[in-house]
Design an enzyme around this catalytic site. Structure first.
Site, PDB file in Angstrom:
ATOM      1  CB  VAL A 165      -0.955  -0.003   1.220  1.00  0.00           C
ATOM      2  CG1 VAL A 165      -1.930  -1.152   1.137  1.00  0.00           C
ATOM      3  CG2 VAL A 165      -0.183  -0.048   2.544  1.00  0.00           C
ATOM      4  CG  ASP A 166       4.994   0.545  -0.604  1.00  0.00           C
ATOM      5  OD1 ASP A 166       4.816   0.580  -1.845  1.00  0.00           O
ATOM      6  OD2 ASP A 166       5.608  -0.373  -0.039  1.00  0.00           O
ATOM      7  CG  HIS A 226      -3.882  -5.973   0.037  1.00  0.00           C
ATOM      8  ND1 HIS A 226      -2.759  -6.642   0.483  1.00  0.00           N
ATOM      9  CD2 HIS A 226      -4.763  -6.940  -0.327  1.00  0.00           C
ATOM     10  CE1 HIS A 226      -2.948  -7.941   0.394  1.00  0.00           C
ATOM     11  NE2 HIS A 226      -4.164  -8.149  -0.095  1.00  0.00           N
TER      12      HIS A 226
END
Length: 297
Positions: A119-120, A135
């Site tokens: 999720v970065d 995600h």
């Protein structure tokens, strides 16, 4: 470009031992049409810890579940205090050699797509395009009441204003951007509501206990169907959200190659699991395939 090796694979169901031989990775990429599936392990060299490797955050930290977040105002206060502090560090993370190598493979036409469990946003920051964020992403916030989306930077500004002087020292930052804080450090942290309807705000990520949207799963399955092979980078494949695509590829007779230091739940479906550090492994393979490197690939 140098001659590309051919990946020969016969599914046996046997568990492949870990290896430092990069030939299976080079062979898969050399054939082209590779679908990348990445996990937390590709971002550890950017300073973001993984969940399950040596020293992984799950050994000391239990991520908040969707059910807890939606049912409890104190839980949301705790989450946003920790996430707000973690974002200050998490948001400064930069792509590493592994992310840059994936972007280089894509630029040179070797990939059919990129799916990430992370999720970065570091794949996109490195230059990869069309990345499917399985995600979600921490840089977006969604209202659970009206569905409005806002940039995380805007929420960060509002939280700064509502919590002047909030600057506890976190014990650690986790892969989901959550900082380890005690209840005393969280204190009376003030959570801000949606500016549109006053509803509950949540990062646009799939929490533990929450399902990946079916349309996203279907899109990823279609990407597997259209790929020549599947290259898993830095994922333990412990959760079904990623493992199902490995199983889908194997059932379709497509070679699966894994680069991960530790054994994974998908090893039985793979032609090989390479145990080298991702940045080193992918940069070396880029050189073997004749992709010029200038320090940034």
């Amino acid at each position: 470009m140098r001659m590309r090796p051919t990946l020969n694979w016969t599914p046996t169901g046997d568990l492949p031992p870990g290896t430092t031989d990069l030939e299976p990775v080079a062979a898969a990429l050399g054939t082209g049409g590779v679908l990348v599936l990445s996990g937390a392990g590709i971002s550890t060299e950017s300073g973001i810890p993984d969940y399950r490797g040596e020293g992984g955050s799950l050994s000391r930290h239990t991520p908040m579940t969707y059910q807890e977040f939606t049912a409890s105002a104190p839980a949301r206060r705790r989450y946003w205090a920790r996430s707000h502090l973690g974002w200050r560090t998490f948001g400064r993370a930069r792509p590493n050699a592994g992310h840059r190598a994936v972007a280089a493979f894509q630029r040179h036409g070797l990939l059919s797509g990129v799916i990430t469990q992370n999720v970065d946003g570091l794949h996109q920051a490195a230059g990869s395009e069309g990345v499917v964020e399985l995600h979600g992403s921490l840089d977006r916030v969604v209202c659970l009441t009206c569905g409005a989306f806002t940039p995380r930077r805007e929420l960060a500004r509002r939280l700064e204003e509502a919590n002047a002087g909030f600057a506890p020292v976190a014990a650690a930052i986790n892969p989901d951007g959550d900082a380890d804080l005690t209840d005393e450090q969280v204190g009376d942290f003030h959570v801000v509501p949606c500016t549109v309807c006053g509803g509950i705000l949540k990062p646009d990520v799939v929490f533990f206990g929450e399902s990946v949207p079916p349309s996203r799963v279907a899109h990823c399955r279609a990407l597997v169907d259209g790929a020549t092979s599947l290259l898993v980078l830095g994922s333990s494949l412990t959760v079904m959200s990623g493992l199902r695509f490995v199983r889908h590829a194997a059932q379709a007779g497509k070679p699966v190659v894994i680069v991960n230091r530790d054994p994974t739940r998908g090893d039985q479906h793979a032609v090989a699991r390479v145990t080298l550090p991702l940045g080193t492994a992918l940069t070396t393979v880029a050189g073997q395939l004749g992709i010029p490197g200038d320090g940034t690939l």
